[in-house]
Design an enzyme around this catalytic site. Structure first.
Site, short mmCIF file in Angstrom:
data_model
loop_
_atom_site.label_atom_id
_atom_site.label_comp_id
_atom_site.label_asym_id
_atom_site.label_seq_id
_atom_site.Cartn_x
_atom_site.Cartn_y
_atom_site.Cartn_z
N ASP A 48 0.81 -1.20 0.00
CA ASP A 48 0.00 0.00 0.00
C ASP A 48 0.85 1.26 0.00
O ASP A 48 2.05 1.23 0.31
CB ASP A 48 -0.91 0.03 1.23
CG ASP A 48 -2.08 -0.95 1.10
OD1 ASP A 48 -2.28 -1.51 0.01
OD2 ASP A 48 -2.78 -1.15 2.11
N LYS A 52 -4.29 2.74 -2.18
CA LYS A 52 -5.06 2.76 -0.92
C LYS A 52 -4.80 3.99 -0.08
O LYS A 52 -4.89 3.95 1.15
CB LYS A 52 -4.82 1.49 -0.09
CG LYS A 52 -4.99 0.19 -0.83
CD LYS A 52 -6.38 0.04 -1.42
CE LYS A 52 -7.44 -0.21 -0.38
NZ LYS A 52 -8.79 -0.42 -0.96
N MET A 59 -8.30 8.09 9.17
CA MET A 59 -8.92 8.44 7.88
C MET A 59 -9.98 9.53 8.05
O MET A 59 -11.01 9.51 7.37
CB MET A 59 -9.54 7.20 7.22
CG MET A 59 -8.51 6.13 6.89
SD MET A 59 -9.25 4.60 6.28
CE MET A 59 -9.95 3.91 7.80
#
Length: 272
Positions: A63, A84, A197
């Site tokens: 990633d 990602k 996130m």
């Protein structure tokens, strides 16, 4: 002793420590997939098992949050970049899973490397389930989750007697959406939280926590690129953190920390 001599001595010390540990890594067999966590970014956070896996694999699916230093360990592997990172080009999750299955069925020794820990907001559980359904042998190699190790590196203890009895790990990816978390309920716990996130939704998250009853003066911080040379940290209050993070130009990858534990950073640094 010269700087060079000190460096060599340090390397020798590490080698001696590893020899005393008597670590015997398991063999990564052809047709197997190991789902591994690379930790928060600093290559020193790699576990020995993950390091050994990278040295054995001939196919590495990694990633964007994985450091180049970690990728470089897999010197003999074919590299497959999955992306990602929020807002950046990435492979679709179904395509990643299909790639893992295809590589395994080709008899490759596959490592799927993710930032942090694969089972903490890393979709490792989804990939493990897909591999199990396809009868692909797999193993999960844990990594230091960014939600805890980044705090330690930033001088913020995740738990502190007299401050908290729990710590909440949450995702802020869907903040404001219909299927979002109940931020008011989280606020009512009075326990500190670490939000993954959530950078793009920081204003919404902060406002929701304030609406849920948290005091505007509640300490808050944003940690960007934790444990790496690019690390940046902004400490403010819940009422000002979104504005101050924006003024500082902070962008993902970032963690948001809210709660009394954030105030420990200044105390541990000896600040008044």
């Amino acid at each position: 002793m010269s700087g060079s001599a000190k460096h060599k001595s340090g390397n020798a010390t590490v080698e001696q420590a590893l020899a005393r540990l008597n670590f015997k890594p398991r063999e990564l067999e052809p047709g197997h997939v190991w789902l591994a966590g690379a930790g928060p970014g600093d290559p020193g956070c790699l576990t020995l098992e993950v390091l050994a896996a990278l040295g054995q694999c001939d196919a590495l699916v990694y990633d964007a949050l994985v450091s180049p230093d970690a990728v470089a360990v897999a010197a003999d592997a074919e590299l497959f970049y999955a992306g990602k990172r929020g807002g950046q080009p990435s492979m679709k999750q179904d395509d990643i899973t299909a790639l893992l299955v295809r590589l395994a069925r080709q008899g490759r020794r596959v490592v799927r490397l993710k930032g942090g820990d694969p089972y903490i907001f890393g979709r490792g559980g989804e990939e493990a389930l897909a591999l199990a359904r396809e009868n692909i042998p797999f193993r999960v190699l844990t990594g230091l989750t960014s939600g805890l190790s980044a705090l330690a590196a930033a001088g913020i203890p995740a738990t502190m007697r007299g401050i908290n009895k729990a710590v909440i790990l949450a995702t802020g990816h869907a903040a404001g959406a219909e299927d979002d978390l109940d931020w008011a309920a989280i606020a009512r716990t009075g326990q500190p939280m670490v939000v993954y996130m959530g950078m793009a939704n920081l204003p919404v998250i902060a406002a929701s926590l304030l609406d849920g009853g948290l005091a505007p003066s509640t300490p808050a911080a944003v940690i960007v690129s934790a444990t790496t040379p690019q690390e940046r940290i902004v400490v403010a209050t819940l009422s000002t953190i979104a504005e101050e993070a924006a003024a500082a130009g902070l962008t993902a990858p970032a963690l948001i920390v809210v709660g009394g534990i954030v105030a420990m950073r200044a105390a541990l640094a000896g600040e008044p």
